[in-house]
Design a protein around this motif. Structure first.
Motif, PDB file in Angstrom:
ATOM      1  N   ILE A   1       8.668  -0.368  42.760  1.00 55.15           N
ATOM      2  CA  ILE A   1       8.607   0.721  43.746  1.00 55.15           C
ATOM      3  C   ILE A   1       9.512   0.394  44.938  1.00 55.15           C
ATOM      4  O   ILE A   1      10.229   1.261  45.445  1.00 55.15           O
ATOM      5  CB  ILE A   1       7.157   0.983  44.179  1.00 55.15           C
ATOM      6  CG1 ILE A   1       6.347   1.507  42.988  1.00 55.15           C
ATOM      7  CG2 ILE A   1       7.105   1.979  45.340  1.00 55.15           C
ATOM      8  CD1 ILE A   1       4.854   1.543  43.200  1.00 55.15           C
ATOM      9  N   LYS A   2       9.502  -0.852  45.358  1.00 49.05           N
ATOM     10  CA  LYS A   2      10.365  -1.291  46.469  1.00 49.05           C
ATOM     11  C   LYS A   2      11.832  -1.095  46.093  1.00 49.05           C
ATOM     12  O   LYS A   2      12.637  -0.588  46.893  1.00 49.05           O
ATOM     13  CB  LYS A   2      10.084  -2.764  46.790  1.00 49.05           C
ATOM     14  CG  LYS A   2      10.945  -3.330  47.888  1.00 49.05           C
ATOM     15  CD  LYS A   2      10.514  -2.843  49.246  1.00 49.05           C
ATOM     16  CE  LYS A   2      11.272  -3.579  50.336  1.00 49.05           C
ATOM     17  NZ  LYS A   2      11.956  -2.677  51.229  1.00 49.05           N
TER      18      LYS A   2
ATOM     19  N   SER B   1      12.644   2.618  46.247  1.00 45.84           N
ATOM     20  CA  SER B   1      12.735   3.118  47.623  1.00 45.84           C
ATOM     21  C   SER B   1      14.001   2.602  48.311  1.00 45.84           C
ATOM     22  O   SER B   1      14.651   3.349  49.047  1.00 45.84           O
ATOM     23  CB  SER B   1      11.480   2.764  48.422  1.00 45.84           C
ATOM     24  OG  SER B   1      11.366   1.380  48.605  1.00 45.84           O
TER      25      SER B   1
ATOM     26  N   SER C   1      11.851   3.980  53.442  1.00 48.15           N
ATOM     27  CA  SER C   1      10.876   2.909  53.605  1.00 48.15           C
ATOM     28  C   SER C   1       9.654   3.155  52.716  1.00 48.15           C
ATOM     29  O   SER C   1       9.385   4.288  52.299  1.00 48.15           O
ATOM     30  CB  SER C   1      10.418   2.820  55.057  1.00 48.15           C
ATOM     31  OG  SER C   1       9.631   3.962  55.388  1.00 48.15           O
ATOM     32  N   LEU C   2       8.921   2.081  52.459  1.00 47.33           N
ATOM     33  CA  LEU C   2       7.681   2.235  51.691  1.00 47.33           C
ATOM     34  C   LEU C   2       6.651   3.045  52.472  1.00 47.33           C
ATOM     35  O   LEU C   2       5.832   3.761  51.882  1.00 47.33           O
ATOM     36  CB  LEU C   2       7.120   0.865  51.308  1.00 47.33           C
ATOM     37  CG  LEU C   2       7.928   0.116  50.262  1.00 47.33           C
ATOM     38  CD1 LEU C   2       7.330  -1.266  50.019  1.00 47.33           C
ATOM     39  CD2 LEU C   2       7.989   0.888  48.952  1.00 47.33           C
TER      40      LEU C   2
ATOM     41  N   ILE D   1       0.711   0.986  49.253  1.00 49.03           N
ATOM     42  CA  ILE D   1       1.722   0.438  48.338  1.00 49.03           C
ATOM     43  C   ILE D   1       1.818  -1.076  48.500  1.00 49.03           C
ATOM     44  O   ILE D   1       1.955  -1.793  47.509  1.00 49.03           O
ATOM     45  CB  ILE D   1       3.078   1.136  48.522  1.00 49.03           C
ATOM     46  CG1 ILE D   1       2.955   2.624  48.147  1.00 49.03           C
ATOM     47  CG2 ILE D   1       4.167   0.465  47.686  1.00 49.03           C
ATOM     48  CD1 ILE D   1       4.159   3.480  48.468  1.00 49.03           C
ATOM     49  N   TYR D   2       1.689  -1.567  49.718  1.00 52.78           N
ATOM     50  CA  TYR D   2       1.732  -3.019  49.941  1.00 52.78           C
ATOM     51  C   TYR D   2       0.551  -3.714  49.264  1.00 52.78           C
ATOM     52  O   TYR D   2       0.668  -4.846  48.805  1.00 52.78           O
ATOM     53  CB  TYR D   2       1.753  -3.350  51.437  1.00 52.78           C
ATOM     54  CG  TYR D   2       3.087  -3.040  52.065  1.00 52.78           C
ATOM     55  CD1 TYR D   2       4.170  -3.902  51.908  1.00 52.78           C
ATOM     56  CD2 TYR D   2       3.279  -1.874  52.798  1.00 52.78           C
ATOM     57  CE1 TYR D   2       5.405  -3.619  52.473  1.00 52.78           C
ATOM     58  CE2 TYR D   2       4.507  -1.583  53.368  1.00 52.78           C
ATOM     59  CZ  TYR D   2       5.560  -2.455  53.199  1.00 52.78           C
ATOM     60  OH  TYR D   2       6.785  -2.169  53.749  1.00 52.78           O
TER      61      TYR D   2
END
Length: 119
Positions: free
Chosen positions: A7-8, A11, A17-18, A32-33
């Protein structure tokens, strides 16, 4: 590569940004983190896949092909044809035309198969 890392990467590729990804998908800013250590819920994973126009299999690391089947970006690969020597390289357009012609001729000769698949 983990779900979070995929995902990172997506993006970063888009230059967002996330936090923005989370906001756009109505997630909490840190959700997400948290996927660094835990797995996302299926419905959240599907939202992210739709957002980035990729498959959930890509995000989960089950495939390296991010394109959605039947997407105009997806091209037939040698691996799709069961040919290891070409791997994930796209099949040349000339060869794709030949495959399409063979398939068309086969279904003309066997119309019962086309109807069977339509059901």
């Amino acid at each position: 590569m983990s779900v979070f890392e995929r995902i990172k990467k997506l993006s970063d590729k888009r230059g967002i940004s996330l936090q923005k990804v989370a906001e756009d998908n109505d997630f909490s800013s840190n959700l997400i983190y948290r996927w660094k250590k835990s797995d996302p819920k299926g419905k959240d994973l599907a939202k992210i896949a739709n957002y980035f126009h990729v498959t959930t299999d890509y995000i989960l690391g089950l495939t390296d092909d991010p394109s959605v089947p039947d997407s105009p970006e997806r091209k037939l690969t040698w691996r799709d044809l069961g040919q290891n020597y070409g791997g994930d390289d796209p099949v040349p357009d000339e060869f794709q035309t030949m495959i399409d012609s063979l398939a068309e001729g086969y279904f003309k000769a066997h119309p019962e198969l086309k109807h069977k698949n339509d059901e």
